[in-house]
Design a protein around this motif. Structure first.
Motif, short mmCIF file in Angstrom:
data_model
loop_
_atom_site.label_atom_id
_atom_site.label_comp_id
_atom_site.label_asym_id
_atom_site.label_seq_id
_atom_site.Cartn_x
_atom_site.Cartn_y
_atom_site.Cartn_z
N ARG A 294 -2.88 106.89 -92.68
CA ARG A 294 -3.41 105.58 -92.35
C ARG A 294 -4.66 105.26 -93.17
NH1 ARG A 294 -2.11 107.20 -86.97
NH2 ARG A 294 -4.31 107.76 -86.63
N ALA A 295 -5.53 106.28 -93.36
CA ALA A 295 -6.73 106.06 -94.16
C ALA A 295 -6.37 105.76 -95.62
CB ALA A 295 -7.64 107.27 -94.07
N TRP A 296 -5.38 106.51 -96.15
CA TRP A 296 -4.96 106.26 -97.53
C TRP A 296 -4.36 104.86 -97.67
CZ3 TRP A 296 -0.44 104.91 -99.93
CH2 TRP A 296 -0.40 105.05 -101.32
N ALA A 297 -3.54 104.44 -96.68
CA ALA A 297 -2.94 103.12 -96.74
C ALA A 297 -4.02 102.03 -96.70
CB ALA A 297 -1.96 102.95 -95.58
N ALA A 298 -5.05 102.24 -95.86
CA ALA A 298 -6.12 101.25 -95.80
C ALA A 298 -6.88 101.19 -97.12
CB ALA A 298 -7.06 101.59 -94.65
N ASP A 299 -7.17 102.36 -97.73
CA ASP A 299 -7.88 102.37 -99.01
C ASP A 299 -7.02 101.71 -100.10
OD1 ASP A 299 -10.00 103.61 -97.86
OD2 ASP A 299 -9.41 105.64 -98.46
N TRP A 300 -5.73 102.01 -100.09
CA TRP A 300 -4.86 101.44 -101.12
C TRP A 300 -4.73 99.92 -100.95
CZ3 TRP A 300 -3.34 102.13 -105.71
CH2 TRP A 300 -2.20 101.49 -106.22
N ALA A 301 -4.70 99.47 -99.72
CA ALA A 301 -4.63 98.03 -99.49
C ALA A 301 -5.89 97.33 -100.01
CB ALA A 301 -4.44 97.74 -98.00
N GLU B 225 -5.59 98.18 -104.28
CA GLU B 225 -4.40 97.79 -105.04
C GLU B 225 -4.51 96.40 -105.68
OE1 GLU B 225 -0.71 95.85 -105.87
OE2 GLU B 225 -1.98 95.42 -104.10
N PRO B 226 -5.04 95.36 -105.00
CA PRO B 226 -5.13 94.06 -105.68
C PRO B 226 -5.95 94.10 -106.96
CG PRO B 226 -5.42 93.81 -103.31
CD PRO B 226 -5.46 95.27 -103.59
N HIS B 227 -7.04 94.87 -106.99
CA HIS B 227 -7.84 94.98 -108.21
C HIS B 227 -7.14 95.86 -109.25
CE1 HIS B 227 -11.25 93.09 -106.16
NE2 HIS B 227 -10.97 93.87 -105.12
N TRP B 228 -6.53 96.98 -108.78
CA TRP B 228 -5.87 97.89 -109.72
C TRP B 228 -4.69 97.23 -110.40
CZ3 TRP B 228 -1.00 100.01 -110.00
CH2 TRP B 228 -0.85 101.08 -110.89
N GLY C 134 -6.74 89.71 -112.97
CA GLY C 134 -5.84 89.61 -114.11
C GLY C 134 -5.88 90.73 -115.08
N ARG C 135 -6.59 91.81 -114.79
CA ARG C 135 -6.67 92.96 -115.70
C ARG C 135 -6.18 94.20 -114.96
NH1 ARG C 135 -12.79 92.71 -117.52
NH2 ARG C 135 -12.94 92.09 -115.32
N PRO C 136 -4.94 94.62 -115.21
CA PRO C 136 -4.41 95.79 -114.51
C PRO C 136 -5.24 97.04 -114.80
CG PRO C 136 -2.67 94.58 -115.61
CD PRO C 136 -3.95 93.98 -116.08
N ASN D 249 -8.21 97.72 -113.85
CA ASN D 249 -9.65 97.51 -113.81
C ASN D 249 -10.06 97.19 -112.38
OD1 ASN D 249 -12.30 96.89 -114.18
ND2 ASN D 249 -11.98 95.19 -115.61
N PRO D 250 -10.78 98.10 -111.72
CA PRO D 250 -11.13 97.88 -110.33
C PRO D 250 -12.23 96.88 -110.15
CG PRO D 250 -12.06 99.94 -111.06
CD PRO D 250 -11.25 99.42 -112.20
N ALA D 251 -12.87 96.46 -111.22
CA ALA D 251 -13.97 95.54 -111.07
C ALA D 251 -13.47 94.14 -110.75
CB ALA D 251 -14.81 95.51 -112.35
N ALA D 252 -14.13 93.45 -109.87
CA ALA D 252 -13.73 92.09 -109.49
C ALA D 252 -14.18 91.10 -110.55
CB ALA D 252 -14.34 91.75 -108.14
#
Length: 212
Positions: free
Chosen positions: A186-193, A196-199, A205-207, A209-212
């Motif tokens: 559950r913790a991993w799923a929360a972190d990935w959620a 994931e949008p940034h990654w 728009g930059r796959p 790149n975790p930076a917003a």
């Protein structure tokens, strides 16, 4: 190739459970919880082994005295075979097989006739004497156990106690690990959620790149 012996695996498990407690920056709370569960499992097994060893040693040491005390409460006498117990047996039976139930009679204490039933250990004939064990009141009793049998029972009881408690502790440990695995998932799923949008680039728009 490096081979791992059973003793080496046991040593590594103990070292993993009771090893150094320095800072571990990569450890998550669930990892520390797993470590505590392993420590409790190993400690419980050691306590169980020590406690059952002490109890078994005491039982073995007192076995001769308990055997003498048990033998002092019963008496070995001869009883006469009177006839069959089975209702379908012949009215007049003169020979009985080993394992058959028969009626026997004896006198104990003096002038106190008693009739009972026993299971024969060997083939006998009607009217033949067979040994039985009776109490001070003349009632049938079990054959007293010797010191060797009591020692074996003590050792078997100690081993069974260790095995039973060990299985119980192992079951609790596995149940705890399953709970921790679900918590980690559950913790991993929360972190990935959250990441994931940034990654994937769906935010900036930059796959990758975790930076917003």
């Amino acid at each position: 190739m490096r081979r791992h012996t059973p003793s080496g695996r046991v040593w590594r498990s103990l070292r993993g459970a009771f090893g150094r407690r320095g800072p571990r920056p990569m450890w998550r709370p669930v990892d520390r919880a797993r470590r505590r569960a392993r420590m409790l499992l190993v400690a419980g097994l050691l306590v169980s082994l020590a406690a059952n060893a002490v109890l078994a040693a005491h039982a073995v040491a007192t076995a001769p005295a308990r055997a003498r005390a048990g033998a002092a409460k019963v008496h070995r006498i001869d009883a006469l075979v009177l006839g069959p117990v089975r209702p379908d047996a012949p009215a007049v039976a003169t020979r009985f097989r080993a394992g058959e139930l028969v009626r026997v009679g004896w006198t104990y204490p003096a002038d106190h006739p008693v009739v009972g039933r026993i299971e024969l250990l060997d083939p006998v004939s009607a009217g033949q004497p067979v040994p039985v064990w009776v109490t001070d009141r003349g009632e049938l009793a079990d054959t007293p156990q010797g010191a060797g049998a009591l020692m074996l029972l003590a050792l078997a009881g100690g081993a069974l106690g260790v095995l039973t408690l060990g299985l119980g502790l192992a079951g609790l440990y596995l149940l705890r690990c399953r709970t921790l695995d679900r918590r980690a998932h559950r913790a991993w799923a929360a972190d990935w959620a959250r990441v994931e949008p940034h990654w994937s680039g769906r935010v900036d728009g930059r796959p990758g790149n975790p930076a917003a």
